[in-house]
Design a protein around this motif. Structure first.
Motif, short mmCIF file in Angstrom:
data_model
loop_
_atom_site.label_atom_id
_atom_site.label_comp_id
_atom_site.label_asym_id
_atom_site.label_seq_id
_atom_site.Cartn_x
_atom_site.Cartn_y
_atom_site.Cartn_z
N THR A 176 9.49 4.13 -0.71
CA THR A 176 8.26 4.59 -0.08
C THR A 176 7.44 5.43 -1.05
O THR A 176 7.99 6.26 -1.78
N GLU A 177 6.12 5.20 -1.07
CA GLU A 177 5.20 5.96 -1.89
C GLU A 177 4.24 6.74 -0.99
O GLU A 177 3.80 6.23 0.05
N THR A 178 3.92 7.96 -1.39
CA THR A 178 3.01 8.79 -0.59
C THR A 178 1.54 8.50 -0.89
O THR A 178 0.67 8.83 -0.09
N ARG A 179 1.27 7.88 -2.05
CA ARG A 179 -0.11 7.56 -2.42
C ARG A 179 -0.32 6.05 -2.38
O ARG A 179 0.61 5.27 -2.58
N SER A 180 -1.56 5.64 -2.16
CA SER A 180 -1.87 4.21 -2.13
C SER A 180 -1.98 3.63 -3.54
O SER A 180 -1.79 2.44 -3.74
N SER A 240 -4.62 0.06 -4.38
CA SER A 240 -4.94 -0.46 -3.05
C SER A 240 -6.45 -0.47 -2.86
O SER A 240 -7.16 0.42 -3.33
N GLU A 264 0.82 -1.21 0.00
CA GLU A 264 0.00 0.00 0.00
C GLU A 264 0.85 1.26 0.00
O GLU A 264 0.50 2.26 -0.64
N ASN A 265 1.96 1.25 0.69
CA ASN A 265 2.76 2.46 0.87
C ASN A 265 4.12 2.39 0.19
O ASN A 265 5.03 3.14 0.54
N GLY A 266 4.27 1.48 -0.77
CA GLY A 266 5.54 1.40 -1.48
C GLY A 266 5.94 -0.04 -1.72
O GLY A 266 5.12 -0.97 -1.62
N TYR A 281 -0.32 3.92 -7.30
CA TYR A 281 0.88 4.48 -7.91
C TYR A 281 1.39 3.55 -8.99
O TYR A 281 0.89 2.43 -9.16
N GLU A 338 14.08 -0.68 -0.10
CA GLU A 338 12.68 -0.29 -0.12
C GLU A 338 12.52 1.03 -0.85
O GLU A 338 13.49 1.80 -1.00
#
Length: 479
Positions: free
Chosen positions: A324-328, A406, A233-235, A330, A322
């Motif tokens: 990290t993504e700020t959006r669910s 997500s 969900e976050n990356g 992407y 890893e």
């Protein structure tokens, strides 16, 4: 009974003696220079004052192992006949298997304390059965061959990892000097190859004429890269094993190029049994490049890795990374993990998803899709059955692009009773006795609450066959 006079050293644990021997101490003001007591009393005080023995993590311990060899020349072959002597201490009064020799050496005979013994092959080693407690000496005999025409002489000897390992070979080559990797040579000159080796799975031994120029063998390497990408969900999380294959020469320095869009969490040597270790690693930002990582104008970095000693066959490095993504929702492009200074390399990639995440293939370029059922063991260990896509990379400039979406988590029942079995019996006095069994599937609830009929009395309660003491709140019982 015989008396023993103890010297001043006894004062080191005088505090432990004072209470037990107050009546035997001459004078209360000062500690005496000496004290007389029976040997049994002294040993009792010694046992009570000393620190407890540390807990052992296995049933035996190695003392030392000596490999003694004698070389003979026959036609084009150079035979070295070895005898190894391994000293072992067993602590427990039961049988145990002890590794004494690499199974690749094919022992010709095995003796335990001078008696012929059998052996079994397990985990790559010939193991003998001993029964303690006590000390044991295991003797094995085996033969290795090297090419007579090759000079300098090179011998790679598999070992059982023992901290105190000594190798002593008498060779027909005169006035030589030797090198052990890992290890240190003890004697130089003459016809003896003699050295000490630390606990290692193998040792590379090289000897040549004293003063002879040591030839420099150019380094050539290949590699196989196994990568698993887990999209969440976050990356994304990325685990990659880079297995360097040393085709020629030897080295303790390795480099891997990665994009700077991912964060490197850890770099470890992925060796079985801990024989491969990294003494140091660090990253260096190298900016954008014309191709490779940085092909698209984005930056790249080099991971510099130094092994604890020079390797001549293979060295495996594991990267944990890893992004990290700020959006669910992407898009994600699989990063390029590229070993440096290699002649060629094979690249295999698998992609999977965590719960509640849907992934869809986008652009796939210079990569060939494979059946996910036939994942290599290296990737399977990372994926744990969650891989959805599997590719063989055909070109370093590959593109593997995915759309990640997500989904909201659906609420589920905290507790569900799937089945109830109840049996009731009526006594002659008119009392009704009931036994009820509830088959419960619990996801989150801490208690199961039951309300009994009016006037009912709880006689006993069990959970998974074990009797329990339930709590009571008014007319409701809970557990």
């Amino acid at each position: 009974m015989k008396k023993w006079t103890m010297p001043l050293l006894v004062a080191l644990f005088w505090g432990g003696i004072t209470a037990a021997m107050a009546s035997s101490i001459p004078g209360d003001e000062y500690a005496p220079h000496s004290i007389s007591m029976t040997w049994e009393t002294f040993m009792d005080l010694w046992d009570r004052s000393r620190a407890p023995d540390p807990q052992r993590n296995r049933e035996y311990a190695y003392g030392r192992v000596i490999y003694t060899g004698k070389a003979e020349i026959d036609k084009q072959q150079y035979y070295i006949r070895f005898v190894s002597m391994t000293r072992i201490t067993a602590f427990e009064a039961r049988k145990c298997l002890v590794p004494v020799l690499s199974s690749s050496l094919n022992p010709e005979s095995v003796f335990v304390n001078g008696q012929p013994a059998g052996w079994t092959v397990k985990n790559g080693y010939c193991q003998v059965m001993i029964q303690g407690p006590g000390d044991f000496e295991v003797k094995t005999a085996f033969t290795v061959t090297i090419d007579r025409r090759r000079w300098p002489r090179n011998l790679t000897l598999p070992l059982a990892p023992v901290a105190r390992t000594e190798i002593d070979i008498h060779v027909p080559d005169g006035d030589i000097e030797a090198r052990f990797d890992p290890g240190v040579a003890l004697d130089t000159g003459g016809d003896r190859v003699h050295g000490l080796v630390p606990a290692a799975s193998s040792v590379a031994i090289r000897w040549l004429k004293r003063g002879e120029k040591k030839e420099s063998i150019p380094l050539k390497m290949g590699a196989v890269v196994h990568t698993y990408v887990s999209l969440g969900e976050n990356g994304a999380g990325l685990k990659s094993e880079v297995a360097f294959q040393i085709l020629q020469g030897q080295t303790h320095y390795f480099r891997i190029r990665v994009p700077d869009s991912i964060d490197i969490l850890d770099v470890t040597a992925d060796g079985k049994g801990g024989e491969e270790t990294i003494s140091q690693w660090y990253t260096e930002d190298i900016g954008a490049g014309a191709d490779g990582n940085g092909k698209d104008g984005r930056g790249a970095r080099l991971v510099h890795i130094y092994a604890s000693y020079r390797h001549k066959q293979k060295f495996k490095v594991r990267l944990d990374c890893e992004r990290t993504e700020t959006r669910s929702d992407y898009r994600f492009a699989v990063p390029r993990i590229e070993p440096e200074a290699v002649e060629r390399y094979e690249n295999l990639v698998a992609v999977g998803a965590e719960a509640n995440v849907e992934i869809e293939e986008g652009a796939i370029e210079r990569a060939e899709g494979r059946d996910v059922r036939f994942l290599p063991d290296e990737i399977q260990a990372f994926a744990q059955g969650r891989a959805l896509f599997y590719y063989k990379i055909l070109d370093p400039g590959f593109v593997l692009d995915f759309a990640v979406k997500s989904h909201d988590k659906a609420s589920v029942l905290k507790t569900r009773i799937e089945r109830v079995d109840a049996d009731s019996v009526v006594t002659e006095a008119g009392t009704v006795m009931t036994k009820a069994a509830f088959q419960v599937k619990n996801n989150q609830a801490q208690f199961l609450r039951l309300r009994l009929p009016d006037g009912a009395k709880l006689l006993s309660a069990f959970t998974s066959g074990k009797e329990i003491q339930p709590a009571r709140e008014g007319g409701v019982f809970s557990r």
